[in-house]
Design a protein around this motif. Sequence first.
Motif, PDB file in Angstrom:
ATOM      1  N   VAL A   1       0.936  -1.167   0.037  1.00  0.00           N
ATOM      2  CA  VAL A   1      -0.058  -0.215  -0.222  1.00  0.00           C
ATOM      3  C   VAL A   1       0.874   1.242   0.033  1.00  0.00           C
ATOM      4  N   ILE A   2       0.794   1.991  -0.971  1.00  0.00           N
ATOM      5  CA  ILE A   2       1.447   3.297  -1.088  1.00  0.00           C
ATOM      6  C   ILE A   2       0.633   4.425  -0.807  1.00  0.00           C
ATOM      7  N   GLY A   3      -0.467   4.466  -0.859  1.00  0.00           N
ATOM      8  CA  GLY A   3      -1.520   5.420  -0.617  1.00  0.00           C
ATOM      9  C   GLY A   3      -3.028   5.402  -0.505  1.00  0.00           C
ATOM     10  N   ALA A   4      -3.611   6.395  -0.436  1.00  0.00           N
ATOM     11  CA  ALA A   4      -5.020   5.927  -0.101  1.00  0.00           C
ATOM     12  C   ALA A   4      -5.801   7.283  -0.516  1.00  0.00           C
ATOM     13  N   SER A   5      -7.292   7.123  -0.822  1.00  0.00           N
ATOM     14  CA  SER A   5      -8.101   8.059  -1.450  1.00  0.00           C
ATOM     15  C   SER A   5      -9.563   8.040  -0.348  1.00  0.00           C
ATOM     16  N   THR A   6      -9.645   9.224  -0.105  1.00  0.00           N
ATOM     17  CA  THR A   6     -11.049   9.207   0.714  1.00  0.00           C
ATOM     18  C   THR A   6     -12.139  10.058   0.171  1.00  0.00           C
ATOM     19  N   GLY A   7     -13.445   9.652   0.284  1.00  0.00           N
ATOM     20  CA  GLY A   7     -14.562  10.352  -0.311  1.00  0.00           C
ATOM     21  C   GLY A   7     -15.035  11.206   0.140  1.00  0.00           C
ATOM     22  N   ASP A   8     -15.082  11.751   1.429  1.00  0.00           N
ATOM     23  CA  ASP A   8     -15.540  12.763   2.341  1.00  0.00           C
ATOM     24  C   ASP A   8     -14.671  13.147   3.406  1.00  0.00           C
ATOM     25  N   PRO A   9     -13.896  14.117   3.250  1.00  0.00           N
ATOM     26  CA  PRO A   9     -13.778  15.176   2.253  1.00  0.00           C
ATOM     27  C   PRO A   9     -12.682  14.259   1.350  1.00  0.00           C
ATOM     28  N   VAL A  10     -12.909  14.769  -0.257  1.00  0.00           N
ATOM     29  CA  VAL A  10     -12.111  13.995  -1.354  1.00  0.00           C
ATOM     30  C   VAL A  10     -10.509  14.453  -1.054  1.00  0.00           C
ATOM     31  N   HIS A  11      -9.887  13.462  -0.868  1.00  0.00           N
ATOM     32  CA  HIS A  11      -8.362  13.369  -0.873  1.00  0.00           C
ATOM     33  C   HIS A  11      -7.802  12.538  -1.335  1.00  0.00           C
ATOM     34  N   LEU A  12      -6.395  12.590  -1.686  1.00  0.00           N
ATOM     35  CA  LEU A  12      -5.645  11.753  -2.364  1.00  0.00           C
ATOM     36  C   LEU A  12      -4.253  11.759  -1.687  1.00  0.00           C
ATOM     37  N   GLU A  13      -3.787  10.856  -1.393  1.00  0.00           N
ATOM     38  CA  GLU A  13      -2.524  10.823  -0.666  1.00  0.00           C
ATOM     39  C   GLU A  13      -1.622   9.743  -1.237  1.00  0.00           C
ATOM     40  N   ILE A  14      -0.283   9.998  -1.704  1.00  0.00           N
ATOM     41  CA  ILE A  14       0.717   8.919  -2.164  1.00  0.00           C
ATOM     42  C   ILE A  14       1.846   9.144  -1.684  1.00  0.00           C
ATOM     43  N   ASP A  15       2.597   7.975  -1.043  1.00  0.00           N
ATOM     44  CA  ASP A  15       3.964   8.227  -0.332  1.00  0.00           C
ATOM     45  C   ASP A  15       4.993   7.594  -1.660  1.00  0.00           C
ATOM     46  N   GLN A  16       5.602   8.486  -2.123  1.00  0.00           N
ATOM     47  CA  GLN A  16       6.468   8.212  -3.436  1.00  0.00           C
ATOM     48  C   GLN A  16       7.499   7.220  -2.941  1.00  0.00           C
ATOM     49  N   THR A  17       8.011   7.584  -1.502  1.00  0.00           N
ATOM     50  CA  THR A  17       9.283   6.766  -0.889  1.00  0.00           C
ATOM     51  C   THR A  17       8.967   5.525  -1.126  1.00  0.00           C
ATOM     52  N   LYS A  18       7.504   4.990  -1.099  1.00  0.00           N
ATOM     53  CA  LYS A  18       7.210   3.386  -0.900  1.00  0.00           C
ATOM     54  C   LYS A  18       7.237   2.981  -2.393  1.00  0.00           C
ATOM     55  N   ILE A  19       7.321   3.776  -3.649  1.00  0.00           N
ATOM     56  CA  ILE A  19       7.140   3.211  -4.756  1.00  0.00           C
ATOM     57  C   ILE A  19       8.708   2.616  -5.218  1.00  0.00           C
ATOM     58  N   HIS A  20       8.487   1.308  -5.776  1.00  0.00           N
ATOM     59  CA  HIS A  20       9.653   0.743  -6.215  1.00  0.00           C
ATOM     60  C   HIS A  20       9.626   0.787  -7.600  1.00  0.00           C
ATOM     61  N   TRP A  21      10.298   1.837  -8.244  1.00  0.00           N
ATOM     62  CA  TRP A  21      10.465   1.958  -9.872  1.00  0.00           C
ATOM     63  C   TRP A  21      11.143   0.763 -10.610  1.00  0.00           C
ATOM     64  N   TYR A  22      11.000   0.621 -11.737  1.00  0.00           N
ATOM     65  CA  TYR A  22      11.487  -0.431 -12.553  1.00  0.00           C
ATOM     66  C   TYR A  22      13.091  -0.169 -12.484  1.00  0.00           C
ATOM     67  N   LYS A  23      13.591  -1.623 -12.068  1.00  0.00           N
ATOM     68  CA  LYS A  23      15.099  -1.736 -12.140  1.00  0.00           C
ATOM     69  C   LYS A  23      15.586  -1.058 -10.916  1.00  0.00           C
ATOM     70  N   GLY A  24      15.071  -0.875  -9.857  1.00  0.00           N
ATOM     71  CA  GLY A  24      15.274  -0.266  -8.618  1.00  0.00           C
ATOM     72  C   GLY A  24      15.629   1.347  -8.753  1.00  0.00           C
ATOM     73  N   LYS A  25      15.252   1.887  -9.715  1.00  0.00           N
ATOM     74  CA  LYS A  25      15.671   3.295  -9.758  1.00  0.00           C
ATOM     75  C   LYS A  25      14.655   4.203  -8.835  1.00  0.00           C
ATOM     76  N   LYS A  26      15.281   5.208  -8.144  1.00  0.00           N
ATOM     77  CA  LYS A  26      14.350   6.194  -7.630  1.00  0.00           C
ATOM     78  C   LYS A  26      13.769   7.608  -8.243  1.00  0.00           C
ATOM     79  N   GLN A  27      14.099   7.501  -9.260  1.00  0.00           N
ATOM     80  CA  GLN A  27      13.323   8.585 -10.259  1.00  0.00           C
ATOM     81  C   GLN A  27      12.072   7.925 -10.831  1.00  0.00           C
ATOM     82  N   VAL A  28      11.049   9.015 -11.149  1.00  0.00           N
ATOM     83  CA  VAL A  28      10.055   8.595 -11.933  1.00  0.00           C
ATOM     84  C   VAL A  28      10.347   8.529 -13.431  1.00  0.00           C
TER      85      VAL A  28
END
Length: 584
Positions: free
Chosen positions: A208-235
């Motif tokens: 789990v890297i983030g969550a979305s709530t409906g009331d109030p509408v809010h989107l949150e993503i923790d980019q540090t938890k994303i494991h990008w292709y070939k271990g790269k830290k850049q998007v």
Amino acid sequence: MFHVKSHLVYLPLFISCLFSCQEMETPSDFKMPGDHVIAGLFAIHSVLEVRGRPEVTLCERSKTFNAHGYHLFQAMRYAIEEINNSSSLLPNITLGYELYDICSKSASLYATLSILSQPRGNHIKIPENFFSYYPKAVAVIGPSSSEQTAISASLLSTFLIPQLLEEIKKVDFMLLGNSVSFNENGDPFSGYDIVTWDWNGPNWTFKVIGASTGDPVHLEIDQTKIHWYKGKKQVPRSVCSEDCLAGEARRIVGLHHCCFECVPCPAGTFLNSSDHYLCHPCQKEEWSPEGSQTCFNRTIEFLAWHHPVSLVLMGANTLLLLLLAGVASLFAWHLDTPVVRSAGGRMCFLMLGSLAGAGCSPYCFLGEPTPLTCLLRQSLFALGFAIFLSCLTIRSFQLVVIFKLSAKMPTLYHSWVQHHGPKIFVVMSSIIQLLICIMWLVAWTPRPTKEYKRFPELVVLECSKNSSPGYLLSILYTWLLSVSCFACSYMGKDLPENYNEAKCITFSLLLYFISWTGLATTYSVYRGKYLPAIDALVIMSSLSGVFSGYFLPKCYIILCRPDLNTTEYFQASIHDYTQRCSSP
């Protein structure tokens, strides 16, 4: 536009299936009936498709198995069966499915058409209002590739699929302690977690890297938890192709404008900043190297008067004309001497004058071409040289007649002399060349022209029709006179030394033939701005050869050996020749 064109390839298959699209024969576990059927498109096999005829690729014959597509296929089956087995998820509603193996583009198109067919038929109707059209499936899951999705979506969107909105509004159940329901627009009231698949070799885990709530509408993503292709830290950049370099046009690869190859614009074209896909040609007066973003003005090229090569040619040609004038003065001063009389007497002035007229031709090759210089370039030399060769031919023939035929055929000789045979031959021969030149200049008039093809960055100013039939005919006639002159001089190779010109004439004509053969060879391999200089040099070489071979030895006798320029010496030579011929 490219998206539409790519589907035109499958148009015959679409038409053939539109009104009589039979269902694909699939194993029984690929379909299950229900109140609402959901279709799934998964690439269980992989086929490298080469289109030859409008027919569907048979996926079951493929030996290439796609494990990822098979996992998606089983996941959909499992999810639908779990929903049907639950008493709280969709009570009183049974979901069915039809799953298709889309191993190729044609299989994907065929499966999409099968989905769009009506529940109790095997054909597709084209209604006026798609809102009242009910196809076999109410929603579609897949395909997993962008290319296959583009093929299916272009048809599904036309029939307004998927559209489960009315049923979704009725959904209200508990899942893992959370309430799942949807508003009138089909959007969920509750929030949801954003999950990523973390691959590690053949294994994967959910994170789990983030969550979305409906009331109030809010989107949150923790980019540090994303494991990008070939271990790269850049998007990673979401682009299909990198930008092209300057002067490189984009050539579309596939269906989308963002996928392209970079191709340098060819020489003579440029890439306009407003159009990245098309190389535009330069104007006629412009040029460009390969990979250019603009065009440049061509340089106008011709052999200018002040060019060093022109100055050298003018100096050499002027010196030749001065020598001709000097020899004419010398012969006029010693006109009654045996050397001048044996050289042709007063005919020598016609020979020197014709060489001087031909010697004016090289000047016409220098500077910017004009209508007058184009007319006189070759014609002056052709006419002047023909007159000289006519005089030289008749002079050699005259000596042969005097020494070899006058005694044997005196009547013929006296008739030749009395009827002015030498003069008639020179006049007729010169008139023939004059008529050839007039026909040449009238029918194939040389004019100043611009040449664009040989050098991309230059505009070469030259005279047109350098190799016209009239010009070639004049050259052929000049060569005919040259051969006749050589034949007559060769016939007199055993004449007295003072009258024997065979060696000198042979040397002169050999130089002439070599010069013009070299010019013809040069024309076949080189067509630059120095070609007029080569033309002028060949003409000067021909004139210098015949002048030096015929007149300079006589000038040497007049100036340096006056003891050989006496009547007694010439009579002695004739006497020796007569005794040699009469001796057994």
